[in-house]
Enzyme design. Structure first.
Site, PDB file in Angstrom:
ATOM      1  N   ARG A   1     -32.455  74.492 -25.315  1.00 56.58           N
ATOM      2  CA  ARG A   1     -33.421  74.064 -26.285  1.00 56.58           C
ATOM      3  C   ARG A   1     -32.843  73.803 -27.527  1.00 56.58           C
ATOM      4  O   ARG A   1     -32.573  74.826 -28.490  1.00 56.58           O
ATOM      5  CB  ARG A   1     -34.792  75.012 -26.585  1.00 56.58           C
ATOM      6  CG  ARG A   1     -35.437  75.171 -25.180  1.00 56.58           C
ATOM      7  CD  ARG A   1     -36.695  76.296 -25.298  1.00 56.58           C
ATOM      8  NE  ARG A   1     -36.279  77.496 -26.093  1.00 56.58           N
ATOM      9  CZ  ARG A   1     -36.236  78.183 -25.330  1.00 56.58           C
ATOM     10  NH1 ARG A   1     -36.053  78.558 -24.179  1.00 56.58           N
ATOM     11  NH2 ARG A   1     -35.757  79.488 -26.055  1.00 56.58           N
TER      12      ARG A   1
ATOM     13  N   CYS B   1     -41.206  70.742 -62.555  1.00 55.24           N
ATOM     14  CA  CYS B   1     -42.565  70.565 -62.327  1.00 55.24           C
ATOM     15  C   CYS B   1     -43.201  69.967 -61.177  1.00 55.24           C
ATOM     16  O   CYS B   1     -42.225  70.085 -60.226  1.00 55.24           O
ATOM     17  CB  CYS B   1     -42.801  69.343 -63.430  1.00 55.24           C
ATOM     18  SG  CYS B   1     -42.148  69.602 -65.220  1.00 55.24           S
TER      19      CYS B   1
ATOM     20  N   HIS C   1     -36.640  83.651 -25.258  1.00 52.00           N
ATOM     21  CA  HIS C   1     -35.954  83.174 -26.564  1.00 52.00           C
ATOM     22  C   HIS C   1     -35.306  84.286 -27.298  1.00 52.00           C
ATOM     23  O   HIS C   1     -35.554  85.399 -27.279  1.00 52.00           O
ATOM     24  CB  HIS C   1     -37.157  82.782 -27.442  1.00 52.00           C
ATOM     25  CG  HIS C   1     -36.841  81.952 -28.782  1.00 52.00           C
ATOM     26  ND1 HIS C   1     -35.670  80.788 -28.846  1.00 52.00           N
ATOM     27  CD2 HIS C   1     -37.084  82.268 -30.010  1.00 52.00           C
ATOM     28  CE1 HIS C   1     -35.602  80.615 -29.954  1.00 52.00           C
ATOM     29  NE2 HIS C   1     -36.425  81.344 -30.763  1.00 52.00           N
TER      30      HIS C   1
ATOM     31  N   TYR D   1     -42.153  73.206 -69.110  1.00 51.79           N
ATOM     32  CA  TYR D   1     -42.976  74.169 -69.259  1.00 51.79           C
ATOM     33  C   TYR D   1     -42.431  75.362 -69.542  1.00 51.79           C
ATOM     34  O   TYR D   1     -41.419  75.841 -69.080  1.00 51.79           O
ATOM     35  CB  TYR D   1     -43.673  74.322 -67.863  1.00 51.79           C
ATOM     36  CG  TYR D   1     -44.825  73.272 -67.522  1.00 51.79           C
ATOM     37  CD1 TYR D   1     -45.869  72.983 -68.063  1.00 51.79           C
ATOM     38  CD2 TYR D   1     -44.512  72.558 -66.324  1.00 51.79           C
ATOM     39  CE1 TYR D   1     -46.517  71.944 -67.784  1.00 51.79           C
ATOM     40  CE2 TYR D   1     -45.364  71.438 -65.989  1.00 51.79           C
ATOM     41  CZ  TYR D   1     -46.358  71.039 -66.826  1.00 51.79           C
ATOM     42  OH  TYR D   1     -47.145  70.101 -66.608  1.00 51.79           O
TER      43      TYR D   1
ATOM     44  N   ASP E   1     -43.893  67.088 -60.261  1.00 52.28           N
ATOM     45  CA  ASP E   1     -43.350  65.689 -59.616  1.00 52.28           C
ATOM     46  C   ASP E   1     -41.996  65.450 -60.629  1.00 52.28           C
ATOM     47  O   ASP E   1     -41.488  64.231 -60.238  1.00 52.28           O
ATOM     48  CB  ASP E   1     -44.499  64.741 -60.245  1.00 52.28           C
ATOM     49  CG  ASP E   1     -45.865  65.359 -59.995  1.00 52.28           C
ATOM     50  OD1 ASP E   1     -46.205  65.324 -58.698  1.00 52.28           O
ATOM     51  OD2 ASP E   1     -46.546  65.454 -60.936  1.00 52.28           O
TER      52      ASP E   1
ATOM     53  N   LYS F   1     -40.067  70.102 -33.330  1.00 55.82           N
ATOM     54  CA  LYS F   1     -41.282  70.520 -33.947  1.00 55.82           C
ATOM     55  C   LYS F   1     -41.090  70.393 -35.171  1.00 55.82           C
ATOM     56  O   LYS F   1     -40.118  69.974 -35.851  1.00 55.82           O
ATOM     57  CB  LYS F   1     -41.269  72.088 -33.545  1.00 55.82           C
ATOM     58  CG  LYS F   1     -40.182  72.939 -33.869  1.00 55.82           C
ATOM     59  CD  LYS F   1     -40.211  74.356 -33.549  1.00 55.82           C
ATOM     60  CE  LYS F   1     -38.717  75.041 -34.024  1.00 55.82           C
ATOM     61  NZ  LYS F   1     -38.659  76.425 -33.149  1.00 55.82           N
TER      62      LYS F   1
ATOM     63  N   ARG G   1     -42.508  88.346 -29.892  1.00 49.90           N
ATOM     64  CA  ARG G   1     -43.258  87.241 -30.394  1.00 49.90           C
ATOM     65  C   ARG G   1     -44.456  86.921 -29.332  1.00 49.90           C
ATOM     66  O   ARG G   1     -45.304  87.633 -29.511  1.00 49.90           O
ATOM     67  CB  ARG G   1     -42.480  86.089 -30.822  1.00 49.90           C
ATOM     68  CG  ARG G   1     -43.134  85.164 -31.662  1.00 49.90           C
ATOM     69  CD  ARG G   1     -42.159  84.218 -32.229  1.00 49.90           C
ATOM     70  NE  ARG G   1     -41.459  83.364 -31.597  1.00 49.90           N
ATOM     71  CZ  ARG G   1     -40.552  82.367 -31.990  1.00 49.90           C
ATOM     72  NH1 ARG G   1     -40.484  82.273 -33.402  1.00 49.90           N
ATOM     73  NH2 ARG G   1     -39.938  81.612 -31.273  1.00 49.90           N
TER      74      ARG G   1
HETATM   75  C1  LIG Z   1     -37.346  76.573 -32.453  1.00 50.99           C
HETATM   76  C2  LIG Z   1     -37.317  76.897 -31.411  1.00 50.99           C
HETATM   77  C3  LIG Z   1     -36.208  76.848 -30.685  1.00 50.99           C
HETATM   78  C4  LIG Z   1     -34.909  75.991 -31.258  1.00 50.99           C
HETATM   79  O1  LIG Z   1     -34.063  76.875 -31.970  1.00 50.99           O
HETATM   80  P1  LIG Z   1     -32.909  76.307 -32.736  1.00 50.99           P
HETATM   81  O2  LIG Z   1     -32.128  77.715 -33.238  1.00 50.99           O
HETATM   82  O3  LIG Z   1     -33.365  75.461 -33.825  1.00 50.99           O
HETATM   83  O4  LIG Z   1     -31.857  75.623 -31.830  1.00 50.99           O
HETATM   84  C5  LIG Z   1     -35.682  77.186 -29.285  1.00 50.99           C
HETATM   85  N1  LIG Z   1     -36.858  77.853 -28.666  1.00 50.99           N
HETATM   86  C6  LIG Z   1     -37.796  78.131 -29.122  1.00 50.99           C
HETATM   87  C7  LIG Z   1     -38.964  79.012 -28.587  1.00 50.99           C
HETATM   88  C8  LIG Z   1     -38.203  77.932 -30.461  1.00 50.99           C
HETATM   89  O5  LIG Z   1     -39.416  78.110 -31.282  1.00 50.99           O
END
Ligand SMILES: *Cc1c(COP(=O)(O)O)cnc(C)c1O
Length: 388
Positions: free
Chosen positions: A221, A313, A165, A267, A315, A40, A135
């Site tokens: 994941r 700045c 998660h 600046y 850039d 992602k 979430r």
């Molecule tokens: C981003 C995400 C992950 C990956 O998590 P890491 O800590 O980067 O390994 C796994 N599951 C879900 C639902 C996520 O949003």
């Protein structure tokens, strides 16, 4: 793919490190557990397509992203492995997801009722369970049942996975992690009684996968670890697997001058020079993602740490050098130069955030150079080619 660019500032992505990190994770997991490479947010700012291809080469079976748009980019690049969108997909886009064979996440019965009548291609979905992240996801047996019964009443939506998660898998205190696992066990038990089809179960992010590899069901994941970064200081100390950072950030000095005492820099004229100071200018700014809060942070020039002085700045920014260096001298903002190193973690600590956020901050204006076996194999540049 070669996208030309005309500046000396770039992020270098070491795909050998990505490959190594995926192999390390695989080596820690039991045979039965596979890997979703999480790409992602443009592969956490590293370059989604190149990271995805490398991860697959290294043995990742599947890809996970947050948005449907991110999944489409991967399909357009010709990547054919299963892709899961872990975030919300709009019901009106479900047909497109099905056509591209992209799996989406569900957790509301209304959502399933809305996509019921779309097209002939089956849509694959994974059911999200909220065990304590707060979430998205179903939180109780009753909520799960309402989604399952909606699924039973549709032909073209096929449930192929269930996942949750963890909120604290990277922490020293594992009480909440355990509580999430207890809720998961209860809800999976209910699921087993209520649903007869076979599904894949996946729960762990990098932290859980590295620390508790035996408890990971069918898939991990794997996100942050794949990029060579530890999910937290605790996990870094534990070091369950060895990781190599993939991302380094480079620029050059474009102007160097010796100044008298009390000369103003940038600046607001907030910095004044001491007598005879050498000041270098680096063509990298907050529009590249080097946010103004990084004022005072160090960069590497000639293997030495030099402080960013004055405000950053849009850039450019200025550094105080220990001596005169010629225009064109390399500057390292993240990574190694001779015996010195500035880690992603150091940059993150400096601005009070987590390492995840730093490569995500580096904008599309900064070209990415991809290296494999110490050779540049491709470059990407979102500024000129927003869709490739
Ligand atoms: C981003 C995400 C992950 C990956 O998590 P890491 O800590 O980067 O390994 C796994 N599951 C879900 C639902 C996520 O949003």
């Amino acid at each position: 793919m070669e996208e030309k660019f005309y500046r000396d500032s770039f992020a270098e992505v070491d795909l050998d490190a990505i490959h190594y990190n995926v192999r390390q994770m695989r080596g820690r997991l039991p045979e039965k557990t596979g890997v979703y490479a999480v790409v992602k947010a443009n592969g956490y700012g590293h370059g989604d397509i190149q990271v995805a291809r490398t991860a697959i080469e290294a043995g990742a079976e599947r890809l996970a992203v947050a948005l449907l748009d991110e999944a489409f980019r991967l399909r357009k690049a010709g990547i054919t492995v299963p892709i899961l969108v872990m975030g919300y997909t709009r019901p009106e886009d479900a047909l497109l997801a099905a056509r591209e064979n992209i799996t989406v996440t569900v957790y509301q019965k209304e959502w399933i009722e809305r996509v019921k009548d779309t097209g002939e291609t089956p849509l694959h979905v994974h059911l999200k369970i909220d065990t304590g992240m707060g979430r998205i996801g179903v939180r109780s047996e009753a909520e799960m049942e309402s989604v399952l019964s909606a699924l039973r009443n549709t032909e073209n939506v096929q449930l192929t996975g269930v996942f949750t998660h963890f909120a604290t898998a990277d922490e020293g205190d594992l009480s909440h992690y355990r509580e999430q696992n207890e809720r998961l066990t209860r809800l999976l038990e209910y699921f087993g009684e209520s649903w007869s089809g076979e599904v894949d179960v996946h729960t762990g992010n990098s932290a859980a996968g590295m620390r508790f590899p035996g408890h990971m069901f069918q898939y991990v994941r794997f996100g942050i670890g794949m990029y060579g970064l530890y999910p937290s200081g605790e996990v870094k100390e534990e070091r369950p697997i060895d990781l190599q950072p993939a991302f380094s950030l480079h620029s050059t000095l474009i102007h160097v001058k010796k100044l008298e005492e009390g000369e103003a820099i940038s600046y607001g004229a907030t910095y004044r020079t001491d007598p005879g100071e050498w000041i270098g200018t680096v063509p990298f700014g907050y529009a590249d993602g080097w946010i103004r809060k990084l004022q005072g942070m160090e960069v590497l020039v000639n293997g030495k740490r030099c402080e960013i002085v004055g405000r950053i700045c849009m850039d450019q920014f200025m550094v105080r050098l220990d001596e005169c260096y010629p225009t064109g001298t390399e500057v390292v903002l993240i990574g190694r130069q001779e015996d010195e190193e500035i880690e992603m973690d150091e940059v993150a600590d400096y601005v009070d955030t987590i390492n995840y956020e730093i490569p995500c901050l580096i904008t599309g204006r900064v070209p990415r150079i991809f290296k494999r076996n110490n050779e540049v194999i491709s470059t990407s540049h979102r500024l000129q080619h927003p869709l490739v």
